[in-house]
Each structure stands twice: as structure tokens, then as C-alpha cells.
Design a protein around this motif. Structure first.
Motif, short mmCIF file in Angstrom:
data_model
loop_
_atom_site.label_atom_id
_atom_site.label_comp_id
_atom_site.label_asym_id
_atom_site.label_seq_id
_atom_site.Cartn_x
_atom_site.Cartn_y
_atom_site.Cartn_z
N THR A 4 0.89 -1.21 -0.05
CA THR A 4 -0.08 -0.07 -0.18
C THR A 4 1.01 1.25 -0.01
O THR A 4 2.20 1.10 0.17
CB THR A 4 -0.92 -0.03 1.25
OG1 THR A 4 0.00 0.02 2.28
CG2 THR A 4 -1.72 -1.14 1.28
N SER A 5 0.23 2.35 -0.44
CA SER A 5 0.98 3.52 -0.22
C SER A 5 1.20 3.89 1.11
O SER A 5 0.57 3.75 2.02
CB SER A 5 0.24 4.85 -0.99
OG SER A 5 0.86 5.83 -1.18
N THR A 6 2.42 4.60 1.30
CA THR A 6 2.74 5.17 2.68
C THR A 6 3.00 6.59 2.58
O THR A 6 3.20 7.17 1.64
CB THR A 6 4.02 4.42 3.20
OG1 THR A 6 5.23 4.95 2.46
CG2 THR A 6 3.91 3.00 3.17
N PRO A 7 3.11 7.35 3.79
CA PRO A 7 3.44 8.76 3.68
C PRO A 7 4.52 8.92 2.94
O PRO A 7 5.06 10.08 2.30
CB PRO A 7 3.41 9.00 5.07
CG PRO A 7 2.29 8.08 5.85
CD PRO A 7 2.77 6.83 5.05
N GLY A 8 5.69 8.03 3.21
CA GLY A 8 6.81 8.18 2.83
C GLY A 8 7.23 8.07 1.16
O GLY A 8 7.94 8.86 0.47
N ALA A 40 8.62 7.35 -13.81
CA ALA A 40 7.73 6.17 -13.32
C ALA A 40 6.78 6.86 -12.24
O ALA A 40 5.97 6.20 -11.84
CB ALA A 40 8.23 4.99 -12.79
N ARG A 41 7.14 8.13 -11.74
CA ARG A 41 6.59 8.74 -10.66
C ARG A 41 5.19 9.24 -11.30
O ARG A 41 5.16 9.87 -12.26
CB ARG A 41 7.29 9.92 -10.03
CG ARG A 41 8.46 9.21 -9.15
CD ARG A 41 9.11 10.58 -8.14
NE ARG A 41 9.22 11.70 -9.05
CZ ARG A 41 9.64 12.81 -8.54
NH1 ARG A 41 9.42 13.18 -7.11
NH2 ARG A 41 9.69 14.05 -9.19
N PRO A 42 4.07 9.21 -10.36
CA PRO A 42 4.08 8.74 -9.14
C PRO A 42 3.90 7.34 -9.03
O PRO A 42 3.03 6.65 -10.01
CB PRO A 42 2.79 9.53 -8.45
CG PRO A 42 1.94 9.91 -10.00
CD PRO A 42 3.02 10.04 -10.92
N CYS A 43 4.45 6.84 -8.27
CA CYS A 43 4.06 5.23 -7.76
C CYS A 43 2.84 5.06 -6.72
O CYS A 43 2.98 5.68 -5.66
CB CYS A 43 5.58 4.58 -7.28
SG CYS A 43 6.96 4.84 -8.57
N ALA A 44 2.22 4.19 -7.12
CA ALA A 44 1.02 4.07 -6.01
C ALA A 44 1.60 3.13 -4.88
O ALA A 44 0.79 3.51 -3.92
CB ALA A 44 -0.14 3.35 -6.97
N THR A 45 2.36 2.22 -5.18
CA THR A 45 2.77 1.53 -3.86
C THR A 45 4.26 1.19 -3.95
O THR A 45 5.10 1.62 -5.01
CB THR A 45 2.25 0.00 -4.02
OG1 THR A 45 2.57 -0.53 -5.19
CG2 THR A 45 0.86 0.05 -3.88
N ALA A 46 4.99 0.87 -2.66
CA ALA A 46 6.30 0.77 -2.88
C ALA A 46 6.63 -0.45 -3.70
O ALA A 46 7.76 -0.52 -4.37
CB ALA A 46 6.57 0.19 -1.30
N GLU A 47 5.70 -1.42 -3.95
CA GLU A 47 6.32 -2.47 -4.85
C GLU A 47 6.21 -1.95 -6.17
O GLU A 47 7.05 -2.46 -7.10
CB GLU A 47 5.09 -3.60 -4.67
CG GLU A 47 5.22 -4.71 -3.68
CD GLU A 47 6.65 -5.22 -3.76
OE1 GLU A 47 7.12 -5.46 -4.64
OE2 GLU A 47 7.06 -5.39 -2.55
N ASP A 48 5.31 -1.04 -6.51
CA ASP A 48 5.42 -0.13 -7.94
C ASP A 48 6.85 0.49 -7.97
O ASP A 48 7.52 0.21 -9.19
CB ASP A 48 4.36 0.88 -8.00
CG ASP A 48 2.85 0.23 -8.24
OD1 ASP A 48 2.89 -1.05 -8.41
OD2 ASP A 48 1.85 0.81 -8.19
#
Length: 173
Positions: A4-8, A40-48
Motif C-alpha cells: 500500500t502507499s505510505t506517507p514516505g 515512473a512517478r508517481p508510484c502507487a505502492t512501494a512495490e510499484d
């Protein structure tokens, strides 16, 4: 690694381009890799973000890989004042003088054979494991070694990206 997306991650996505480029360059010295991650930004998740890193790594040319490797000090000799290389090479910190001397000799032989530093994802490895890896890999062909280096850089970049996102998250705390 989070799905999931995080504040970082949100903070990374929102960084001004120059600040994001600088942060990415600290993770990997290859300009082409950083440019692909910026695109590639914005990335929706860390995995992205990690997937974008892996895809960018797969596309690097031999020259791009050389640029990336130039940003890494030899195993056993982290850059003075660089907490990242010191942390990543922690397995060599308590190594015996004999092991450190052996690694120096092996690093020099590897560099003479391949024209660049021996690169391995050193995080979590002991000095003996790194020594054994260089001994094993020195017999590889340049083509085999280039692909091993690409994979090792990919691992390093994922670790460094995770730390970057964590650090940005801590800024919010």
C-alpha cells in the motif's frame, strides 16, 4: 515490503524533480536508472517503485552499469564518512586482519580481470561469505559477471529505495 502507499512514498512522489534526482543518485549512481524512476512517478505502492527500479535496471547498458558501479567502494573499504557503505559492509567491520588482507588481494585481482570493483549486495553477509563469493565469481566470463552485477545492483537498489522511503516517512513523524 508494503503493498500500500505510505506517507514516505507519497512524499517521494511529491519531491521536486531536482530533490528526487539527488535522492535517487544517492541510491544508485547510474543516471539512466534515476531518470527512468523519475519518469515512473508517481508510484502507487512501494512495490510499484521496486518494479520500476527492476525494469530500469534491466535496461541499463554496459556503460550505465559501469556508472552505477563507480558509485560503490570496494568491499572492505567503505568510503570514509559514508554511513550507507559502512552499514552495508558491516560484515567486514569485525573481520580479522588476515581476512581483510585477503579481500584486498581478491578485490584487486577481480578489478584487474573485470575492470571494475567487485560488487555484491553485502547487506547481511559475513566477511567470509563475501570472500567466498568473489573467489567463486572471479572465474566467470565478463558477460556472466555483468549479469550477476546487474542482479546484485538490483538488490542493493531495492534496499536503498526502501530506506529512502522510510527516511521520508520519518520526516513526517
Amino acid at each position: 515490503m508494503t503493498s500500500t502507499s505510505t506517507p514516505g512514498l507519497a512524499r517521494f512522489n511529491a519531491l521536486e524533480e531536482h530533490a528526487a534526482r539527488t535522492a535517487l543518485h544517492e541510491a544508485c549512481a547510474a543516471t539512466a536508472w534515476a531518470e527512468r524512476l523519475l519518469a515512473a512517478r508517481p508510484c502507487a505502492t512501494a512495490e510499484d517503485l521496486y518494479a520500476a527500479s527492476d525494469a530500469a535496471m534491466a535496461e541499463l547498458t554496459a556503460e550505465d552499469l559501469a556508472e552505477a558501479m563507480a558509485g560503490h567502494p570496494p568491499i572492505g573499504r567503505p568510503e570514509p564518512g559514508d554511513p550507507t557503505s559502512a552499514r552495508e559492509q558491516r560484515g567486514m567491520a569485525g573481520a580479522s586482519d588476515a581476512l581483510k588482507a585477503e579481500m584486498l588481494e581478491l578485490n584487486l585481482a577481480y578489478q584487474e580481470r573485470f575492470g571494475h570493483v567487485f560488487l555484491i549486495c553485502a547487506t547481511g553477509r559475513t566477511g567470509e561469505q563475501m570472500r567466498d563469493a568473489v573467489k567463486e565469481r572471479i572465474g566467470n566470463s565478463p558477460e556472466q559477471e555483468r549479469e550477476i552485477v546487474r542482479a546484485e545492483l538490483g538488490k542493493i537498489n531495492r534496499i536503498r529505495l526502501a530506506r529512502l522511503v522510510e527516511a521520508l516517512e520519518e520526516e513526517d513523524a
